[in-house]
Design a protein around this motif. Structure first.
Motif, PDB file in Angstrom:
ATOM      1  N   GLU A 267     -68.785 -23.373 -39.872  1.00  0.00           N
ATOM      2  CA  GLU A 267     -69.749 -22.975 -38.979  1.00  0.00           C
ATOM      3  C   GLU A 267     -71.019 -22.733 -39.729  1.00  0.00           C
ATOM      4  O   GLU A 267     -71.832 -21.823 -39.924  1.00  0.00           O
ATOM      5  CB  GLU A 267     -69.357 -21.692 -38.881  1.00  0.00           C
ATOM      6  N   ILE A 268     -70.717 -23.529 -41.272  1.00  0.00           N
ATOM      7  CA  ILE A 268     -72.002 -22.941 -42.033  1.00  0.00           C
ATOM      8  C   ILE A 268     -73.493 -23.774 -41.829  1.00  0.00           C
ATOM      9  O   ILE A 268     -73.807 -22.543 -42.380  1.00  0.00           O
ATOM     10  CB  ILE A 268     -71.482 -24.334 -43.262  1.00  0.00           C
ATOM     11  N   GLN A 269     -73.475 -24.626 -40.554  1.00  0.00           N
ATOM     12  CA  GLN A 269     -75.011 -24.382 -40.459  1.00  0.00           C
ATOM     13  C   GLN A 269     -75.356 -23.568 -39.493  1.00  0.00           C
ATOM     14  O   GLN A 269     -76.433 -23.539 -38.753  1.00  0.00           O
ATOM     15  CB  GLN A 269     -75.251 -26.440 -40.368  1.00  0.00           C
ATOM     16  N   THR A 270     -74.482 -23.493 -38.361  1.00  0.00           N
ATOM     17  CA  THR A 270     -74.135 -23.547 -36.956  1.00  0.00           C
ATOM     18  C   THR A 270     -73.998 -21.395 -37.329  1.00  0.00           C
ATOM     19  O   THR A 270     -74.400 -20.844 -36.127  1.00  0.00           O
ATOM     20  CB  THR A 270     -73.475 -23.670 -36.076  1.00  0.00           C
ATOM     21  N   GLY A 271     -73.692 -21.184 -37.844  1.00  0.00           N
ATOM     22  CA  GLY A 271     -73.131 -19.457 -37.973  1.00  0.00           C
ATOM     23  C   GLY A 271     -74.419 -18.945 -38.210  1.00  0.00           C
ATOM     24  O   GLY A 271     -76.087 -18.570 -38.451  1.00  0.00           O
ATOM     25  N   PHE A 272     -74.451 -17.095 -37.888  1.00  0.00           N
ATOM     26  CA  PHE A 272     -75.275 -15.895 -38.330  1.00  0.00           C
ATOM     27  C   PHE A 272     -76.482 -16.172 -37.434  1.00  0.00           C
ATOM     28  O   PHE A 272     -77.684 -16.426 -37.709  1.00  0.00           O
ATOM     29  CB  PHE A 272     -75.380 -16.449 -40.185  1.00  0.00           C
ATOM     30  N   CYS A 273     -76.037 -16.427 -36.306  1.00  0.00           N
ATOM     31  CA  CYS A 273     -77.456 -16.614 -35.000  1.00  0.00           C
ATOM     32  C   CYS A 273     -78.189 -17.747 -35.146  1.00  0.00           C
ATOM     33  O   CYS A 273     -78.250 -18.225 -33.667  1.00  0.00           O
ATOM     34  CB  CYS A 273     -78.374 -15.241 -35.850  1.00  0.00           C
ATOM     35  N   ARG A 274     -77.955 -18.549 -36.166  1.00  0.00           N
ATOM     36  CA  ARG A 274     -78.879 -20.467 -35.395  1.00  0.00           C
ATOM     37  C   ARG A 274     -78.860 -20.782 -34.191  1.00  0.00           C
ATOM     38  O   ARG A 274     -79.678 -20.598 -33.489  1.00  0.00           O
ATOM     39  CB  ARG A 274     -78.202 -21.018 -36.401  1.00  0.00           C
ATOM     40  N   THR A 275     -77.859 -20.509 -33.500  1.00  0.00           N
ATOM     41  CA  THR A 275     -76.769 -21.089 -32.241  1.00  0.00           C
ATOM     42  C   THR A 275     -77.959 -20.370 -31.296  1.00  0.00           C
ATOM     43  O   THR A 275     -77.256 -20.577 -30.063  1.00  0.00           O
ATOM     44  CB  THR A 275     -76.356 -22.048 -31.910  1.00  0.00           C
ATOM     45  N   GLY A 276     -78.308 -18.994 -31.290  1.00  0.00           N
ATOM     46  CA  GLY A 276     -78.579 -18.073 -29.915  1.00  0.00           C
ATOM     47  C   GLY A 276     -77.394 -17.590 -30.062  1.00  0.00           C
ATOM     48  O   GLY A 276     -76.781 -16.139 -29.108  1.00  0.00           O
ATOM     49  N   GLN A 277     -75.726 -17.296 -30.943  1.00  0.00           N
ATOM     50  CA  GLN A 277     -75.167 -15.927 -30.845  1.00  0.00           C
ATOM     51  C   GLN A 277     -74.378 -16.834 -31.952  1.00  0.00           C
ATOM     52  O   GLN A 277     -75.161 -17.233 -32.972  1.00  0.00           O
ATOM     53  CB  GLN A 277     -73.770 -17.381 -30.480  1.00  0.00           C
ATOM     54  N   TRP A 278     -73.984 -15.073 -32.073  1.00  0.00           N
ATOM     55  CA  TRP A 278     -73.910 -15.579 -34.376  1.00  0.00           C
ATOM     56  C   TRP A 278     -72.681 -16.112 -34.281  1.00  0.00           C
ATOM     57  O   TRP A 278     -73.215 -17.060 -35.717  1.00  0.00           O
ATOM     58  CB  TRP A 278     -72.649 -13.370 -33.789  1.00  0.00           C
ATOM     59  N   PHE A 279     -71.856 -17.159 -33.900  1.00  0.00           N
ATOM     60  CA  PHE A 279     -71.274 -18.088 -34.033  1.00  0.00           C
ATOM     61  C   PHE A 279     -71.391 -19.073 -33.015  1.00  0.00           C
ATOM     62  O   PHE A 279     -70.735 -18.688 -31.654  1.00  0.00           O
ATOM     63  CB  PHE A 279     -69.657 -17.702 -34.381  1.00  0.00           C
ATOM     64  N   ALA A 280     -71.222 -20.695 -33.280  1.00  0.00           N
ATOM     65  CA  ALA A 280     -71.347 -21.486 -32.085  1.00  0.00           C
ATOM     66  C   ALA A 280     -70.266 -21.595 -31.386  1.00  0.00           C
ATOM     67  O   ALA A 280     -70.234 -21.897 -30.342  1.00  0.00           O
ATOM     68  CB  ALA A 280     -71.603 -22.344 -32.893  1.00  0.00           C
ATOM     69  N   CYS A 281     -68.754 -21.441 -31.404  1.00  0.00           N
ATOM     70  CA  CYS A 281     -68.022 -21.381 -31.347  1.00  0.00           C
ATOM     71  C   CYS A 281     -67.895 -20.025 -30.079  1.00  0.00           C
ATOM     72  O   CYS A 281     -66.777 -21.064 -29.190  1.00  0.00           O
ATOM     73  CB  CYS A 281     -66.595 -21.129 -32.366  1.00  0.00           C
ATOM     74  N   GLU A 282     -68.742 -18.455 -30.441  1.00  0.00           N
ATOM     75  CA  GLU A 282     -68.226 -18.682 -29.287  1.00  0.00           C
ATOM     76  C   GLU A 282     -69.255 -19.387 -27.731  1.00  0.00           C
ATOM     77  O   GLU A 282     -68.084 -18.871 -26.547  1.00  0.00           O
ATOM     78  CB  GLU A 282     -69.293 -17.252 -29.161  1.00  0.00           C
ATOM     79  N   ASP A 283     -69.547 -19.942 -27.482  1.00  0.00           N
ATOM     80  CA  ASP A 283     -70.630 -20.666 -26.574  1.00  0.00           C
ATOM     81  C   ASP A 283     -69.528 -20.866 -25.150  1.00  0.00           C
ATOM     82  O   ASP A 283     -69.395 -20.548 -23.840  1.00  0.00           O
ATOM     83  CB  ASP A 283     -71.399 -21.750 -26.882  1.00  0.00           C
ATOM     84  N   GLU A 284     -67.948 -21.459 -26.026  1.00  0.00           N
ATOM     85  CA  GLU A 284     -67.184 -22.003 -25.237  1.00  0.00           C
ATOM     86  C   GLU A 284     -65.689 -21.084 -24.909  1.00  0.00           C
ATOM     87  O   GLU A 284     -64.784 -21.393 -25.177  1.00  0.00           O
ATOM     88  CB  GLU A 284     -66.394 -23.159 -25.354  1.00  0.00           C
TER      89      GLU A 284
END
Length: 451
Positions: A267-284
């Protein structure tokens, strides 16, 4: 998104061109750079920065560019965000370094506690801090091998995980990351990615077919009982902001659980709110065993981490993890400030608003210009893939030309993708909406002019 901006409110939030890009002072500094800096260090846009904040980067010639790059997803909270500067300054005045492995300090512990709370899952967790994303990934592999007593590591087509020897082996793309730098670390195996835009069986079948292929390769060519870790970016970064087809990540995570394989989310590029969630894994609803973080964690200061299940993280022997600068006290203070800003300004919601604006504009642009084969991404991590119209044939020259046209008009954009044909957009999460829209106007003009 139009509130007072962190990172130097005195910096006007407006695009301003007073010279050609790059200007004369930047060109002069580029000459000095060529005589002092190794040729292998690349530059996307040779303008030398003096100030940055909100959605603006200002150069030595007085030009003010709209920032759609965030230092490659690092300054999500904005450059020089007030809580980051305040906490880092306070720490600088106390001490700059002791080495946590020699005499520890509270801020390292506080960052670990925050990561343990924020990352997906309510299980007992531990964290270890490092300097860079590549270090985090490399240490995640070390930890997984220690926990499983296995050696093999499985990674994916189009992946990017870093530039150290091991992480070059994990990275898919040869040029510029791997060319002439081998031999690479052994026991790394590559499997297909569920890439909907390019999946031979079509997007509707992508998740199921790709997962079946991955499981078949692991089972027949590697042996599931030999695999220490499967490492994947929930949304691929350098590979082109590819969102794996929905259902793919849960299938792979379940396979890992069944076979005792450590599932590592990069989650180096996707983490910390970047994808609209704190971490992108949360989406699924995917809960990784280990999560690697860096980039957006500390508002621009170098910091990285591995966070995960306590029993896995604690498998490494005492002294097996660490490094002289890992979890530097100033970087830890900055991270606590960045997390404070993310919470206070609800930057996950800000990212979702940015994504909604960008996707609507880019989708309309794609309808008018079939050179845009796909618009994809989530939150403030959005991309367009450029192709020969009516095909999926990559169009890297078009991507380069559009990026160059954007740069000339004062919009900083980045390219990406295995084929170099993706324009990726990573605006700061604090960018004013009017600047976001203006940047999209510049992009639309560049696409029209080139396509």
């Amino acid at each position: 998104m139009d509130a007072a901006q962190p990172g130097g409110p005195s910096l006007p939030q407006e695009r301003r061109l007073v010279t050609a890009i790059p200007g004369p002072k930047s060109r002069e500094l580029t000459e000095r750079r060529s005589r002092a800096v190794a040729r292998g260090v690349s530059t996307t846009l040779p303008v030398f920065v003096t100030r940055a904040g909100g959605g603006i980067v200002e150069d030595v010639d007085g030009n003010a560019l709209i920032d759609f790059g965030s230092g490659i997803a690092v300054t999500g909270v904005g450059n020089s965000a007030e809580p980051v500067v305040r906490r880092a300054r306070e720490q600088l005045e106390r001490f700059t370094h002791t080495c946590f492995m020699v005499t520890p300090y509270e801020s390292y512990v506080a960052v670990a506690e925050e990561l343990n709370r924020l990352t997906p899952g309510d299980h007992d967790k531990r964290s270890a801090l490092f300097n860079s994303g590549a270090e985090a990934v490399e240490n995640a592999v070390k930890i997984a091998r220690a926990a499983t007593r296995r050696q093999a590591v499985v990674v994916f087509d189009h992946a990017y995980h870093g530039r150290t020897n091991l992480t070059m082996a994990l990275t898919a793309k040869n040029m510029p990351y791997k060319e002439s730098f081998g031999p690479f670390a052994p026991e790394v195996y590559r499997v297909p990615l569920a890439y909907p835009f390019r999946w031979p069986g079509g997007a509707a079948n992508c998740a199921r077919e790709a997962a079946a292929q991955v499981i078949d390769v692991i089972t027949t060519q590697v042996g599931a009982d030999n695999v220490a870790a499967v490492v994947i970016e929930p949304i691929l970064g350098e590979g082109g902001f590819i969102e794996p087809a929905r259902g793919f990540l849960p299938r792979i995570a379940q396979f890992c659980r069944t076979h005792g394989i450590v599932f590592v989310a990069d989650e180096i590029q996707t983490g910390f709110c970047r994808t609209g969630q704190w971490f992108a894994c949360e989406d699924e609803g995917v809960v990784p065993d280990l999560v690697t973080t860096a980039k957006g964690i500390a508002g621009g200061l170098p910091l990285a981490a591995v966070t995960g299940r306590a029993e896995i993280m604690d498998a490494a022997h005492v002294g097996g993890l660490g490094g002289t600068y890992g979890g530097n006290p100033v970087a830890c203070a900055a991270a606590l400030g960045a997390i404070e800003e993310m919470r206070a300004s609800a930057l996950d919601a800000a990212a979702r608003r940015i994504g909604a604006v960008m996707k609507a504009r880019l989708s309309a642009l794609a309808e008018a210009h079939p050179v845009i084969g796909e618009v994809r991404g989530r939150g403030a991590m959005i991309a367009v893939e450029l192709v020969a119209p009516g095909t999926t044939d990559p169009a890297p020259a078009v991507a380069a030309a559009v990026a160059k046209a954007c740069h000339a008009e004062g919009l900083l954009v980045l390219t990406a993708g295995t084929y170099g044909n993706v324009l990726r957009f990573l605006p700061p999460l604090v960018i004013p909406e009017r600047l976001l829209v203006e940047g999209l106007d510049v992009l639309a003009g560049a696409v029209r002019g080139v396509a």
